[in-house]
Design a protein around this motif. Structure first.
Motif, mmCIF file in Angstrom:
data_model
loop_
_atom_site.group_PDB
_atom_site.id
_atom_site.type_symbol
_atom_site.label_atom_id
_atom_site.label_comp_id
_atom_site.label_asym_id
_atom_site.label_seq_id
_atom_site.Cartn_x
_atom_site.Cartn_y
_atom_site.Cartn_z
ATOM 1 N N PRO A 299 0.891 -1.365 -0.034
ATOM 2 C CA PRO A 299 -0.055 -0.443 0.163
ATOM 3 C C PRO A 299 0.594 1.579 0.045
ATOM 4 O O PRO A 299 0.765 2.694 -0.249
ATOM 5 N N GLY A 300 1.695 0.955 0.477
ATOM 6 C CA GLY A 300 3.573 2.536 0.463
ATOM 7 C C GLY A 300 4.670 2.484 -0.197
ATOM 8 O O GLY A 300 4.910 1.068 -0.417
ATOM 9 N N MET A 301 5.529 3.213 -0.263
ATOM 10 C CA MET A 301 6.276 3.031 -0.277
ATOM 11 C C MET A 301 7.097 4.242 -0.048
ATOM 12 O O MET A 301 6.755 5.056 -0.739
ATOM 13 N N GLN A 302 8.113 4.416 0.624
ATOM 14 C CA GLN A 302 9.271 5.111 1.183
ATOM 15 C C GLN A 302 9.920 5.517 -0.011
ATOM 16 O O GLN A 302 11.021 4.970 -0.095
ATOM 17 N N PHE A 303 9.569 6.711 -0.205
ATOM 18 C CA PHE A 303 11.140 6.970 -1.036
ATOM 19 C C PHE A 303 12.041 8.341 -0.459
ATOM 20 O O PHE A 303 11.611 9.549 0.533
ATOM 21 N N TYR A 304 13.253 7.875 -0.177
ATOM 22 C CA TYR A 304 13.993 8.581 0.927
ATOM 23 C C TYR A 304 15.617 9.375 -0.500
ATOM 24 O O TYR A 304 15.910 8.495 -1.923
ATOM 25 N N THR A 305 15.504 10.460 0.238
ATOM 26 C CA THR A 305 16.158 11.073 -1.260
ATOM 27 C C THR A 305 17.928 11.198 -0.360
ATOM 28 O O THR A 305 18.779 12.236 -0.594
ATOM 29 N N GLY A 306 18.277 9.666 0.372
ATOM 30 C CA GLY A 306 20.404 10.430 1.002
ATOM 31 C C GLY A 306 20.070 11.172 1.555
ATOM 32 O O GLY A 306 21.503 11.552 2.268
ATOM 33 N N ASN A 307 19.037 11.884 2.683
ATOM 34 C CA ASN A 307 18.924 13.024 3.674
ATOM 35 C C ASN A 307 20.356 13.231 4.576
ATOM 36 O O ASN A 307 20.713 14.032 5.020
ATOM 37 N N PHE A 308 20.807 11.756 4.918
ATOM 38 C CA PHE A 308 21.202 11.807 6.406
ATOM 39 C C PHE A 308 22.793 11.130 5.622
ATOM 40 O O PHE A 308 23.600 10.893 6.382
ATOM 41 N N LEU A 309 22.920 10.878 5.046
ATOM 42 C CA LEU A 309 24.333 10.027 4.096
ATOM 43 C C LEU A 309 25.287 11.582 5.064
ATOM 44 O O LEU A 309 25.054 13.152 3.753
ATOM 45 N N ASP A 310 26.514 11.352 5.519
ATOM 46 C CA ASP A 310 27.236 12.464 5.628
ATOM 47 C C ASP A 310 28.746 13.061 5.621
ATOM 48 O O ASP A 310 29.238 13.192 5.610
ATOM 49 N N GLY A 311 29.079 12.041 4.241
ATOM 50 C CA GLY A 311 30.765 11.888 4.268
ATOM 51 C C GLY A 311 31.499 11.129 4.978
ATOM 52 O O GLY A 311 32.368 11.008 4.484
ATOM 53 N N THR A 312 30.650 10.174 5.649
ATOM 54 C CA THR A 312 31.634 9.630 6.573
ATOM 55 C C THR A 312 31.700 8.442 5.995
ATOM 56 O O THR A 312 32.885 7.904 6.218
ATOM 57 N N LEU A 313 31.114 7.531 5.162
ATOM 58 C CA LEU A 313 31.331 6.270 4.553
ATOM 59 C C LEU A 313 32.154 6.560 3.191
ATOM 60 O O LEU A 313 31.739 7.000 2.183
ATOM 61 N N PRO A 314 33.097 5.711 3.434
ATOM 62 C CA PRO A 314 33.823 5.840 1.770
ATOM 63 C C PRO A 314 33.719 5.098 0.714
ATOM 64 O O PRO A 314 32.647 4.099 0.536
ATOM 65 N N ILE A 315 32.916 5.780 -0.938
ATOM 66 C CA ILE A 315 32.988 4.956 -2.112
ATOM 67 C C ILE A 315 34.675 4.084 -2.155
ATOM 68 O O ILE A 315 35.256 4.143 -1.962
ATOM 69 N N PRO A 316 34.159 2.692 -2.963
ATOM 70 C CA PRO A 316 35.385 1.678 -2.900
ATOM 71 C C PRO A 316 35.638 2.341 -3.940
ATOM 72 O O PRO A 316 37.222 2.321 -4.130
ATOM 73 N N THR A 317 34.575 3.289 -4.455
ATOM 74 C CA THR A 317 36.254 3.625 -5.812
ATOM 75 C C THR A 317 36.726 4.615 -5.558
ATOM 76 O O THR A 317 37.166 5.576 -6.545
ATOM 77 N N GLY A 318 36.513 5.509 -4.615
ATOM 78 C CA GLY A 318 37.383 7.099 -3.915
ATOM 79 C C GLY A 318 35.799 7.807 -4.230
ATOM 80 O O GLY A 318 35.365 7.928 -4.281
ATOM 81 N N GLY A 319 35.961 8.173 -3.092
ATOM 82 C CA GLY A 319 35.378 9.963 -2.858
ATOM 83 C C GLY A 319 34.362 9.393 -1.309
ATOM 84 O O GLY A 319 34.980 7.596 -0.609
ATOM 85 N N VAL A 320 33.572 10.564 -1.028
ATOM 86 C CA VAL A 320 32.668 9.885 0.009
ATOM 87 C C VAL A 320 31.480 10.033 -0.234
ATOM 88 O O VAL A 320 31.213 10.798 -1.722
ATOM 89 N N TYR A 321 30.249 8.577 0.701
ATOM 90 C CA TYR A 321 29.159 9.340 -0.265
ATOM 91 C C TYR A 321 28.425 10.374 0.378
ATOM 92 O O TYR A 321 28.728 10.801 2.188
ATOM 93 N N LYS A 322 27.732 10.851 -0.327
ATOM 94 C CA LYS A 322 27.691 12.809 0.569
ATOM 95 C C LYS A 322 25.839 12.325 0.497
ATOM 96 O O LYS A 322 25.490 11.849 -0.226
ATOM 97 N N LYS A 323 25.364 13.867 0.798
ATOM 98 C CA LYS A 323 23.931 13.974 1.521
ATOM 99 C C LYS A 323 23.874 13.872 -0.305
ATOM 100 O O LYS A 323 23.887 14.450 -1.056
#
Length: 365
Positions: A299-323
Protein backbone atom coordinates in the motif's frame (compact mmCIF):
# COMPACT_ATOMS: atom_id res chain seq x y z
CA UNK A 1 33.29 -21.02 -6.84
CA UNK A 2 30.15 -22.97 -7.68
CA UNK A 3 28.21 -21.98 -10.78
CA UNK A 4 24.81 -23.05 -12.09
CA UNK A 5 24.21 -22.25 -15.75
CA UNK A 6 20.96 -22.15 -17.71
CA UNK A 7 20.94 -21.67 -21.45
CA UNK A 8 18.40 -21.38 -24.25
CA UNK A 9 19.07 -20.23 -27.81
CA UNK A 10 19.68 -16.63 -26.79
CA UNK A 11 20.12 -16.20 -23.04
CA UNK A 12 22.45 -17.45 -20.35
CA UNK A 13 21.58 -16.94 -16.68
CA UNK A 14 23.94 -17.98 -13.90
CA UNK A 15 24.23 -18.14 -10.13
CA UNK A 16 27.74 -18.02 -8.69
CA UNK A 17 28.38 -18.78 -5.01
CA UNK A 18 31.59 -17.86 -3.23
CA UNK A 19 33.02 -17.04 0.20
CA UNK A 20 32.67 -13.33 1.05
CA UNK A 21 34.19 -13.17 4.54
CA UNK A 22 33.81 -13.91 8.23
CA UNK A 23 32.05 -11.65 10.70
CA UNK A 24 33.54 -10.41 13.94
CA UNK A 25 31.55 -13.26 15.55
CA UNK A 26 33.37 -15.78 13.30
CA UNK A 27 30.33 -16.45 11.12
CA UNK A 28 30.79 -17.36 7.46
CA UNK A 29 29.22 -15.01 4.93
CA UNK A 30 28.53 -16.05 1.34
CA UNK A 31 28.36 -13.95 -1.81
CA UNK A 32 25.74 -14.96 -4.36
CA UNK A 33 25.79 -13.48 -7.82
CA UNK A 34 22.79 -13.62 -10.14
CA UNK A 35 23.88 -12.82 -13.67
CA UNK A 36 22.64 -12.57 -17.23
CA UNK A 37 25.30 -12.77 -19.91
CA UNK A 38 24.10 -9.74 -21.85
CA UNK A 39 23.87 -7.11 -19.21
CA UNK A 40 22.68 -7.37 -15.62
CA UNK A 41 24.45 -8.67 -12.52
CA UNK A 42 23.11 -8.69 -8.95
CA UNK A 43 25.37 -9.45 -5.98
CA UNK A 44 23.85 -10.43 -2.63
CA UNK A 45 25.58 -11.37 0.62
CA UNK A 46 24.06 -13.55 3.33
CA UNK A 47 24.90 -10.92 5.97
CA UNK A 48 21.64 -8.98 6.14
CA UNK A 49 20.57 -10.41 2.76
CA UNK A 50 22.16 -7.26 1.40
CA UNK A 51 22.30 -6.33 -2.25
CA UNK A 52 25.88 -5.14 -2.67
CA UNK A 53 25.76 -4.49 -6.41
CA UNK A 54 23.35 -4.21 -9.32
CA UNK A 55 25.20 -3.72 -12.58
CA UNK A 56 23.11 -2.56 -15.54
CA UNK A 57 23.86 -1.24 -19.01
CA UNK A 58 23.52 2.39 -20.03
CA UNK A 59 22.64 3.73 -23.49
CA UNK A 60 26.31 3.52 -24.54
CA UNK A 61 26.49 -0.14 -23.57
CA UNK A 62 28.60 0.49 -20.45
CA UNK A 63 27.91 -1.74 -17.44
CA UNK A 64 27.91 0.09 -14.09
CA UNK A 65 26.82 -0.61 -10.54
CA UNK A 66 23.75 1.49 -9.66
CA UNK A 67 23.37 0.78 -5.91
CA UNK A 68 25.48 2.25 -3.12
CA UNK A 69 27.92 -0.32 -1.80
CA UNK A 70 30.68 -0.78 0.76
CA UNK A 71 34.11 -2.26 0.14
CA UNK A 72 34.11 -5.11 2.65
CA UNK A 73 32.24 -7.02 5.34
CA UNK A 74 33.80 -5.01 8.18
CA UNK A 75 32.18 -1.84 6.84
CA UNK A 76 28.81 -3.57 6.56
CA UNK A 77 29.13 -4.72 10.19
CA UNK A 78 29.98 -1.20 11.32
CA UNK A 79 27.37 1.53 11.59
CA UNK A 80 25.86 2.27 8.18
CA UNK A 81 22.45 3.40 6.87
CA UNK A 82 21.14 -0.07 5.94
CA UNK A 83 22.90 -0.20 2.57
CA UNK A 84 21.17 -2.86 0.45
CA UNK A 85 19.65 -4.65 3.43
CA UNK A 86 16.56 -6.73 4.05
CA UNK A 87 14.76 -4.71 6.72
CA UNK A 88 12.62 -6.28 9.44
CA UNK A 89 10.83 -7.21 11.50
CA UNK A 90 9.33 -3.80 11.04
CA UNK A 91 10.59 -1.51 8.31
CA UNK A 92 10.42 2.21 9.09
CA UNK A 93 9.65 3.82 12.44
CA UNK A 94 7.54 2.85 15.45
CA UNK A 95 6.89 5.77 17.80
CA UNK A 96 8.57 5.66 21.19
CA UNK A 97 9.63 2.06 20.56
CA UNK A 98 6.26 0.82 21.84
CA UNK A 99 3.05 -0.71 20.57
CA UNK A 100 0.08 -2.64 21.92
CA UNK A 101 -1.26 -5.85 20.44
CA UNK A 102 -4.34 -7.61 21.85
CA UNK A 103 -3.98 -5.57 25.03
CA UNK A 104 -0.32 -6.49 25.55
CA UNK A 105 2.33 -3.78 25.51
CA UNK A 106 5.58 -4.50 23.70
CA UNK A 107 8.77 -2.51 24.25
CA UNK A 108 11.31 -2.18 21.45
CA UNK A 109 14.78 -0.66 21.23
CA UNK A 110 14.82 3.10 20.68
CA UNK A 111 17.55 3.22 18.03
CA UNK A 112 16.39 6.35 16.19
CA UNK A 113 16.01 9.02 18.84
CA UNK A 114 12.95 7.87 20.79
CA UNK A 115 11.73 5.73 17.88
CA UNK A 116 12.36 2.13 16.95
CA UNK A 117 13.72 2.03 13.39
CA UNK A 118 13.96 -0.88 10.92
CA UNK A 119 13.66 -3.68 13.47
CA UNK A 120 15.81 -2.39 16.30
CA UNK A 121 19.45 -2.71 17.35
CA UNK A 122 19.92 -6.05 15.56
CA UNK A 123 17.31 -6.22 12.88
CA UNK A 124 17.24 -8.46 9.83
CA UNK A 125 19.97 -6.28 8.29
CA UNK A 126 22.53 -7.65 10.75
CA UNK A 127 21.78 -11.39 10.82
CA UNK A 128 23.16 -14.25 8.73
CA UNK A 129 20.55 -15.64 6.33
CA UNK A 130 20.64 -19.31 5.33
CA UNK A 131 20.58 -20.17 1.64
CA UNK A 132 18.06 -22.99 1.48
CA UNK A 133 17.42 -23.45 -2.21
CA UNK A 134 18.57 -22.30 -5.60
CA UNK A 135 16.29 -22.59 -8.63
CA UNK A 136 16.97 -22.13 -12.28
CA UNK A 137 15.20 -22.21 -15.63
CA UNK A 138 15.81 -20.86 -19.11
CA UNK A 139 14.21 -17.54 -18.14
CA UNK A 140 15.22 -16.91 -14.50
CA UNK A 141 17.61 -17.70 -11.67
CA UNK A 142 16.45 -17.58 -8.08
CA UNK A 143 17.86 -17.89 -4.58
CA UNK A 144 15.98 -18.30 -1.32
CA UNK A 145 17.20 -16.83 1.98
CA UNK A 146 15.78 -18.00 5.32
CA UNK A 147 15.92 -16.64 8.84
CA UNK A 148 14.01 -17.58 12.01
CA UNK A 149 13.49 -14.62 14.34
CA UNK A 150 12.92 -16.01 17.82
CA UNK A 151 10.04 -15.00 20.06
CA UNK A 152 10.74 -11.59 21.66
CA UNK A 153 13.82 -10.97 19.53
CA UNK A 154 14.22 -7.19 19.57
CA UNK A 155 10.98 -7.11 21.57
CA UNK A 156 8.65 -8.56 18.90
CA UNK A 157 6.36 -11.45 19.83
CA UNK A 158 6.31 -14.83 18.08
CA UNK A 159 8.79 -17.12 16.40
CA UNK A 160 8.79 -15.64 12.91
CA UNK A 161 9.94 -17.90 10.08
CA UNK A 162 10.97 -15.59 7.26
CA UNK A 163 11.95 -16.32 3.66
CA UNK A 164 13.13 -13.75 1.13
CA UNK A 165 13.50 -14.95 -2.46
CA UNK A 166 15.51 -12.95 -4.99
CA UNK A 167 14.76 -13.82 -8.63
CA UNK A 168 16.53 -12.38 -11.66
CA UNK A 169 14.59 -12.66 -14.92
CA UNK A 170 15.96 -12.45 -18.44
CA UNK A 171 13.93 -9.25 -18.99
CA UNK A 172 16.32 -7.45 -16.56
CA UNK A 173 13.88 -7.44 -13.65
CA UNK A 174 14.68 -8.43 -10.06
CA UNK A 175 11.84 -9.80 -7.94
CA UNK A 176 11.96 -9.70 -4.14
CA UNK A 177 9.40 -12.06 -2.59
CA UNK A 178 8.89 -11.79 1.17
CA UNK A 179 7.16 -14.60 3.10
CA UNK A 180 6.67 -15.16 6.83
CA UNK A 181 4.68 -17.21 9.33
CA UNK A 182 4.39 -16.87 13.10
CA UNK A 183 3.32 -18.99 16.07
CA UNK A 184 2.07 -15.94 18.01
CA UNK A 185 0.22 -12.83 16.87
CA UNK A 186 2.77 -10.22 15.85
CA UNK A 187 3.42 -7.32 13.46
CA UNK A 188 5.48 -7.59 10.27
CA UNK A 189 6.59 -5.02 7.69
CA UNK A 190 9.49 -6.17 5.49
CA UNK A 191 11.24 -4.14 2.82
CA UNK A 192 14.45 -3.77 0.79
CA UNK A 193 16.74 -0.85 1.55
CA UNK A 194 18.96 -0.43 -1.50
CA UNK A 195 20.14 3.09 -2.33
CA UNK A 196 20.01 3.72 -6.08
CA UNK A 197 22.00 6.12 -8.22
CA UNK A 198 21.27 5.32 -11.85
CA UNK A 199 24.18 7.46 -13.05
CA UNK A 200 26.59 4.83 -11.74
CA UNK A 201 28.75 7.67 -10.39
CA UNK A 202 28.25 7.92 -6.63
CA UNK A 203 30.17 11.17 -6.37
CA UNK A 204 27.20 12.79 -8.13
CA UNK A 205 23.91 13.61 -6.42
CA UNK A 206 20.64 11.98 -7.47
CA UNK A 207 18.97 15.37 -7.85
CA UNK A 208 19.22 15.06 -11.65
CA UNK A 209 17.01 11.93 -11.64
CA UNK A 210 13.41 12.17 -12.78
CA UNK A 211 10.95 10.40 -10.49
CA UNK A 212 7.34 9.39 -10.94
CA UNK A 213 5.16 7.96 -8.14
CA UNK A 214 1.58 6.86 -8.74
CA UNK A 215 0.12 8.27 -5.53
CA UNK A 216 -2.56 10.88 -4.81
CA UNK A 217 -1.65 11.09 -1.12
CA UNK A 218 1.33 10.84 1.20
CA UNK A 219 1.86 10.36 4.94
CA UNK A 220 2.90 13.63 6.64
CA UNK A 221 5.12 13.36 9.71
CA UNK A 222 5.97 15.31 12.85
CA UNK A 223 9.44 16.53 13.77
CA UNK A 224 10.37 12.99 14.91
CA UNK A 225 9.40 11.62 11.47
CA UNK A 226 6.38 9.85 12.96
CA UNK A 227 3.06 10.06 11.04
CA UNK A 228 0.60 12.58 12.43
CA UNK A 229 -2.23 10.22 11.52
CA UNK A 230 -3.37 11.97 8.35
CA UNK A 231 -3.15 10.95 4.72
CA UNK A 232 -2.61 14.23 2.90
CA UNK A 233 -3.28 15.07 -0.73
CA UNK A 234 -0.23 15.71 -2.90
CA UNK A 235 -2.13 18.39 -4.82
CA UNK A 236 -0.26 21.69 -5.17
CA UNK A 237 2.73 20.41 -3.19
CA UNK A 238 6.29 19.17 -3.84
CA UNK A 239 4.97 15.68 -3.09
CA UNK A 240 3.08 15.47 -6.37
CA UNK A 241 5.10 13.03 -8.47
CA UNK A 242 2.15 11.80 -10.51
CA UNK A 243 3.98 13.19 -13.53
CA UNK A 244 7.70 12.63 -13.83
CA UNK A 245 9.61 15.39 -12.02
CA UNK A 246 13.30 16.14 -11.67
CA UNK A 247 14.19 15.66 -8.00
CA UNK A 248 16.00 19.01 -7.77
CA UNK A 249 12.84 20.78 -8.91
CA UNK A 250 10.73 19.07 -6.24
CA UNK A 251 13.01 19.73 -3.28
CA UNK A 252 11.26 22.88 -2.07
CA UNK A 253 13.18 23.99 1.00
CA UNK A 254 10.28 26.22 2.04
CA UNK A 255 7.93 23.27 2.46
CA UNK A 256 7.57 22.41 6.16
CA UNK A 257 7.54 18.66 5.58
CA UNK A 258 10.74 18.83 3.55
CA UNK A 259 12.34 21.01 6.23
CA UNK A 260 11.50 18.40 8.88
CA UNK A 261 13.05 15.51 6.94
CA UNK A 262 15.88 17.53 5.26
CA UNK A 263 14.45 16.30 1.98
CA UNK A 264 12.07 13.50 1.11
CA UNK A 265 11.80 10.76 3.73
CA UNK A 266 8.09 10.06 3.50
CA UNK A 267 5.72 7.27 2.67
CA UNK A 268 3.49 7.71 -0.38
CA UNK A 269 0.01 6.15 -0.34
CA UNK A 270 0.21 4.19 -3.58
CA UNK A 271 -2.80 4.21 -5.85
CA UNK A 272 -4.48 0.96 -6.79
CA UNK A 273 -3.81 -0.98 -3.58
CA UNK A 274 -6.99 -2.99 -4.10
CA UNK A 275 -5.59 -4.23 -7.41
CA UNK A 276 -2.60 -5.84 -5.73
CA UNK A 277 0.62 -6.16 -7.72
CA UNK A 278 0.95 -3.21 -10.13
CA UNK A 279 3.40 -0.62 -11.44
CA UNK A 280 3.81 2.17 -8.87
CA UNK A 281 6.92 4.23 -9.62
CA UNK A 282 9.78 4.98 -12.00
CA UNK A 283 13.15 6.67 -11.79
CA UNK A 284 14.99 7.87 -14.90
CA UNK A 285 18.48 9.25 -15.50
CA UNK A 286 18.57 11.02 -18.85
CA UNK A 287 22.36 11.18 -19.29
CA UNK A 288 22.76 7.40 -19.08
CA UNK A 289 19.28 6.50 -20.34
CA UNK A 290 18.73 4.14 -17.41
CA UNK A 291 15.12 3.64 -16.34
CA UNK A 292 14.03 1.72 -13.25
CA UNK A 293 10.39 0.72 -12.79
CA UNK A 294 8.99 -0.50 -9.46
CA UNK A 295 6.06 -2.89 -9.20
CA UNK A 296 4.55 -4.03 -5.91
CA UNK A 297 1.42 -5.21 -4.11
CA UNK A 298 2.13 -3.01 -1.08
CA UNK A 299 0.00 0.00 0.00
CA UNK A 300 2.92 2.37 0.48
CA UNK A 301 6.43 3.29 -0.62
CA UNK A 302 8.99 5.31 1.29
CA UNK A 303 10.88 7.65 -1.04
CA UNK A 304 14.09 8.69 0.70
CA UNK A 305 16.61 11.07 -0.86
CA UNK A 306 19.68 10.17 1.22
CA UNK A 307 19.23 13.12 3.53
CA UNK A 308 21.41 11.72 6.32
CA UNK A 309 24.37 10.50 4.26
CA UNK A 310 27.09 12.62 5.82
CA UNK A 311 30.41 11.99 4.11
CA UNK A 312 31.70 9.46 6.64
CA UNK A 313 31.40 6.32 4.49
CA UNK A 314 33.92 5.70 1.70
CA UNK A 315 32.97 4.94 -1.89
CA UNK A 316 35.01 1.86 -2.92
CA UNK A 317 36.14 3.59 -6.13
CA UNK A 318 37.15 6.79 -4.31
CA UNK A 319 35.48 9.67 -2.51
CA UNK A 320 32.75 9.50 0.13
CA UNK A 321 28.98 9.16 0.16
CA UNK A 322 27.44 12.58 0.71
CA UNK A 323 23.93 13.88 1.16
CA UNK A 324 21.82 12.84 -1.88
CA UNK A 325 24.34 10.26 -3.13
CA UNK A 326 21.48 7.79 -3.47
CA UNK A 327 17.72 7.39 -3.14
CA UNK A 328 15.54 4.58 -1.79
CA UNK A 329 12.22 3.21 -3.02
CA UNK A 330 11.14 1.13 0.01
CA UNK A 331 7.84 -0.62 -0.71
CA UNK A 332 6.03 -1.28 2.56
CA UNK A 333 3.15 -0.55 4.90
CA UNK A 334 2.95 2.88 6.48
CA UNK A 335 5.26 3.93 9.32
CA UNK A 336 4.02 3.40 12.89
CA UNK A 337 1.04 1.33 11.71
CA UNK A 338 0.90 -0.70 14.97
CA UNK A 339 0.05 2.57 16.75
CA UNK A 340 -2.19 3.97 14.00
CA UNK A 341 -5.35 1.80 13.76
CA UNK A 342 -6.66 3.84 10.81
CA UNK A 343 -3.70 2.63 8.69
CA UNK A 344 -3.68 -0.73 6.86
CA UNK A 345 -2.88 -3.47 9.37
CA UNK A 346 0.55 -5.09 9.71
CA UNK A 347 -0.85 -7.77 12.03
CA UNK A 348 0.08 -11.40 11.36
CA UNK A 349 -1.60 -14.26 13.22
CA UNK A 350 -0.77 -17.97 13.48
CA UNK A 351 -2.12 -19.95 10.56
CA UNK A 352 -1.83 -17.02 8.13
CA UNK A 353 1.03 -16.32 5.74
CA UNK A 354 2.63 -12.96 5.13
CA UNK A 355 3.48 -12.79 1.42
CA UNK A 356 4.35 -9.72 -0.65
CA UNK A 357 6.33 -9.11 -3.83
CA UNK A 358 8.23 -6.14 -5.22
CA UNK A 359 10.01 -5.94 -8.57
CA UNK A 360 12.77 -3.61 -9.74
CA UNK A 361 12.85 -3.62 -13.54
CA UNK A 362 15.74 -2.02 -15.44
CA UNK A 363 15.82 -0.80 -19.02
CA UNK A 364 17.43 1.81 -21.28
CA UNK A 365 15.36 4.46 -23.08
Amino acid sequence: MKSIVNEDLQKILTINRSHYGRTSFNEDVELLQLKKNDGIEVNIITYGGRITSIKTLDKKGDLDNVVLTLANLELYENENPFFGAIVGRYGNRIANGKFKLDGEKYILAQNNGTNSLHGGEKGFDKVIWDVEEVKESSTFVSLKLNYVSKDMEEGFPGNLKTTVTYTLHNNNSLDVLYEATTDKTTVVNLTQHSYFNLSGDFTKAITDHEVKINADRFVPVNNLLIPNGELQSVDNSPFDFRSSIRVSNALDNHNEQIKIARGFDHCWVLNGAAKGYRSVATAYHSLTGRLMEVLTDQPGMQFYTGNFLDGTLPIPTGGVYKKRSGFCFETQHFPDSPNQPQFPSTRLVPGEKYATKTTFKFSVV
